[in-house]
Design a protein around this motif. Structure first.
Motif, mmCIF file in Angstrom:
data_model
loop_
_atom_site.group_PDB
_atom_site.id
_atom_site.type_symbol
_atom_site.label_atom_id
_atom_site.label_comp_id
_atom_site.label_asym_id
_atom_site.label_seq_id
_atom_site.Cartn_x
_atom_site.Cartn_y
_atom_site.Cartn_z
ATOM 1 N N ASN A 55 0.848 -1.192 0.000
ATOM 2 C CA ASN A 55 0.000 0.000 0.000
ATOM 3 C C ASN A 55 0.887 1.248 0.000
ATOM 4 N N PRO A 56 1.501 1.586 -1.136
ATOM 5 C CA PRO A 56 2.410 2.739 -1.159
ATOM 6 C C PRO A 56 1.679 4.038 -0.821
ATOM 7 N N PRO A 57 2.344 4.952 -0.103
ATOM 8 C CA PRO A 57 1.722 6.233 0.249
ATOM 9 C C PRO A 57 1.339 7.021 -0.999
ATOM 10 N N CYS A 65 -9.062 25.020 -2.640
ATOM 11 C CA CYS A 65 -9.339 26.008 -1.590
ATOM 12 C C CYS A 65 -8.849 27.377 -2.055
ATOM 13 N N LYS A 66 -9.631 28.387 -1.749
ATOM 14 C CA LYS A 66 -9.316 29.739 -2.206
ATOM 15 C C LYS A 66 -8.086 30.314 -1.523
ATOM 16 N N ASN A 67 -7.912 29.995 -0.222
ATOM 17 C CA ASN A 67 -6.889 30.673 0.563
ATOM 18 C C ASN A 67 -5.719 29.790 0.988
ATOM 19 N N ALA A 68 -5.723 28.516 0.617
ATOM 20 C CA ALA A 68 -4.671 27.624 1.099
ATOM 21 C C ALA A 68 -4.393 26.513 0.098
ATOM 22 N N THR A 69 -3.233 25.917 0.229
ATOM 23 C CA THR A 69 -2.873 24.725 -0.537
ATOM 24 C C THR A 69 -3.359 23.503 0.234
ATOM 25 N N VAL A 70 -4.031 22.595 -0.453
ATOM 26 C CA VAL A 70 -4.585 21.400 0.187
ATOM 27 C C VAL A 70 -3.647 20.227 -0.082
ATOM 28 N N ILE A 71 -3.210 19.585 0.995
ATOM 29 C CA ILE A 71 -2.319 18.424 0.892
ATOM 30 C C ILE A 71 -3.039 17.212 1.462
ATOM 31 N N ARG A 72 -3.226 16.183 0.630
ATOM 32 C CA ARG A 72 -3.872 14.941 1.067
ATOM 33 C C ARG A 72 -2.823 13.830 1.117
ATOM 34 N N VAL A 73 -2.800 13.122 2.233
ATOM 35 C CA VAL A 73 -1.841 12.035 2.424
ATOM 36 C C VAL A 73 -2.596 10.769 2.800
ATOM 37 N N ASP A 74 -2.460 9.728 1.980
ATOM 38 C CA ASP A 74 -3.017 8.406 2.284
ATOM 39 C C ASP A 74 -1.859 7.432 2.401
ATOM 40 N N SER A 75 -1.856 6.624 3.457
ATOM 41 C CA SER A 75 -0.757 5.685 3.613
ATOM 42 C C SER A 75 -1.127 4.589 4.592
ATOM 43 N N ALA A 76 -0.286 3.538 4.618
ATOM 44 C CA ALA A 76 -0.449 2.495 5.628
ATOM 45 C C ALA A 76 -0.243 3.117 7.000
ATOM 46 N N TYR A 103 -7.852 17.634 8.749
ATOM 47 C CA TYR A 103 -8.764 16.536 9.067
ATOM 48 C C TYR A 103 -7.929 15.262 9.065
ATOM 49 N N ILE A 104 -7.965 14.542 10.167
ATOM 50 C CA ILE A 104 -7.122 13.355 10.340
ATOM 51 C C ILE A 104 -8.006 12.163 10.650
ATOM 52 N N SER A 105 -7.770 11.062 9.950
ATOM 53 C CA SER A 105 -8.568 9.869 10.178
ATOM 54 C C SER A 105 -7.726 8.629 9.912
ATOM 55 N N SER A 106 -7.802 7.652 10.809
ATOM 56 C CA SER A 106 -7.160 6.358 10.572
ATOM 57 C C SER A 106 -8.161 5.268 10.901
ATOM 58 N N ASP A 107 -8.248 4.311 10.017
ATOM 59 C CA ASP A 107 -9.199 3.216 10.181
ATOM 60 C C ASP A 107 -8.436 1.914 10.051
ATOM 61 N N GLY A 108 -8.127 1.269 11.176
ATOM 62 C CA GLY A 108 -7.383 0.024 11.137
ATOM 63 C C GLY A 108 -5.985 0.231 10.599
ATOM 64 N N CYS A 109 -5.690 -0.330 9.428
ATOM 65 C CA CYS A 109 -4.329 -0.269 8.889
ATOM 66 C C CYS A 109 -4.157 0.869 7.890
ATOM 67 N N TRP A 110 -5.144 1.752 7.738
ATOM 68 C CA TRP A 110 -5.029 2.820 6.746
ATOM 69 C C TRP A 110 -5.147 4.189 7.398
ATOM 70 N N PHE A 111 -4.393 5.135 6.873
ATOM 71 C CA PHE A 111 -4.252 6.469 7.456
ATOM 72 C C PHE A 111 -4.551 7.501 6.384
ATOM 73 N N MET A 112 -5.447 8.462 6.668
ATOM 74 C CA MET A 112 -5.847 9.474 5.692
ATOM 75 C C MET A 112 -5.839 10.853 6.343
ATOM 76 N N ASP A 113 -5.092 11.781 5.766
ATOM 77 C CA ASP A 113 -4.975 13.143 6.292
ATOM 78 C C ASP A 113 -5.266 14.161 5.211
ATOM 79 N N VAL A 114 -5.842 15.282 5.627
ATOM 80 C CA VAL A 114 -6.007 16.425 4.730
ATOM 81 C C VAL A 114 -5.539 17.660 5.496
ATOM 82 N N PHE A 115 -4.588 18.397 4.911
ATOM 83 C CA PHE A 115 -4.067 19.607 5.539
ATOM 84 C C PHE A 115 -4.260 20.798 4.604
ATOM 85 N N ASN A 116 -4.798 21.885 5.133
ATOM 86 C CA ASN A 116 -4.804 23.160 4.428
ATOM 87 C C ASN A 116 -3.636 23.972 4.959
#
Length: 321
Positions: free
Chosen positions: A19-21, A30-41, A65-78
């Protein structure tokens, strides 16, 4: 213990290959920020590693917004730069992709966050009681011992002090490797830290490791349990300026919820995540909003041992998400 750590490393490498990142950077969403999404093990400490990369680039996280469900990790940063602008420098964007994407090789959780070997200098870690003139006394001892201070960072809190200094040999300009000389350095600096209070708690360590300075200082202060001492650092703060921290324990669901409302400042998210990681808590859900002068943080966490058991028993593959 060594076999266990090696097994953990091989398991993490296998999961990352399966499961490569994935890193997506969007300047249009987003109008005022750069959105960075990170999905990884997922693994213990990965949130801190991601936040550390963004912090080291002096990026300001306005929302997350930070969320991890079991073996998977999902983040969104503005994020924005220090002037509040979107990140458009391709060099910085490529660096983020390399550090957080498939090419990255995250160290295993807490054992080696931001640590690598160096022969260029010797790292000296100091913890002890704070007092006026302490840094001057430490510098005088190092000068007497023919040590050149390359860099130093000092934190103080609740009458305790922690310092991380990088020194070189005055004659060779390289790291100090003589065990006897290192022993003398440790002994003399420890005496300085104790001062007139010979029974006071003081600690000195030396090594050739290069650590992430602020990350290591967090660990040192936590190990010194500075938070248990009564100090006067916050006595001058108005009640409205004090952070509002509320913790709710959901015993039936085996997790806790903490909400933090405080004045926003640089590296606030990094400091909070460092503290939770040092306390061996696994954050599986979080919301951060710091678009104004006040920052709001909400975290759901579980103890590390519960989070590790859940990941070990979770056999859900990436295709399930």
């Amino acid at each position: 213990m060594s076999y266990s750590h090696d097994s953990d490393d091989e398991y993490e490498k296998l999961i990352r290959r399966m499961n490569p990142p994935r890193v997506v950077i969007d300047n249009e969403a987003c109008k005022n920020a750069t959105v960075i999404r990170v999905d990884s093990a997922n693994k213990h400490g990965i949130l801190l590693e991601v936040v550390q990369v963004l912090t080291d680039l002096n990026l300001i996280v306005t929302k997350a917004y930070i969320s991890s469900d079991g073996c998977w990790f999902m983040d969104v940063f503005n994020v924005t730069d220090e002037d509040g602008n979107k990140i458009t420098d391709e060099g910085i964007l490529d660096y983020i992709r390399k550090c957080l994407g498939p090419e990255a090789c995250f160290a295993s959780s807490m054992r080696s966050v931001g640590v690598k070997q160096s022969m260029d200098h010797t790292a000296i870690e100091l913890t002890g009681s704070d007092r006026p003139g302490l840094l001057s006394e430490v510098s005088a001892v190092l000068t007497h011992l023919k040590c050149n201070v390359v860099s130093a960072e000092v934190w103080t809190h609740n009458t305790r002090a922690a310092a991380l200094m990088q020194v070189t040999d005055e004659e060779t300009g390289g790291a100090i490797s003589d065990p006897e000389r290192l022993s003398v350095i440790k002994e003399l600096l420890c005496n300085v830290l104790k001062g007139s209070n010979k029974s006071g708690l003081a600690k000195t360590e030396v090594s050739q490791d290069v650590t992430h300075t602020e990350r290591r200082l967090h660990q040192m202060m936590f190990a010194d349990r500075d938070y248990e001492r009564t100090g006067t650092d916050d006595d001058s703060l108005d009640e409205k300026q004090r952070p509002n921290v509320n913790v709710v324990n959901c015993y039936d669901k085996d997790y806790s919820v903490v909400t933090i409302t405080s004045k926003d400042r640089p590296k606030l998210l990094f400091d909070t995540v460092c503290t939770l990681t040092d306390m061996q808590y696994v954050v599986f859900h979080a919301n951060i909003d710091a678009e104004g002068p006040e920052a709001y943080q909400a975290y759901r966490w579980i103890p590390c041992e519960i989070g590790c058991r859940e990941r070990e028993s979770d056999t859900v593959s990436k295709s399930s998400y």
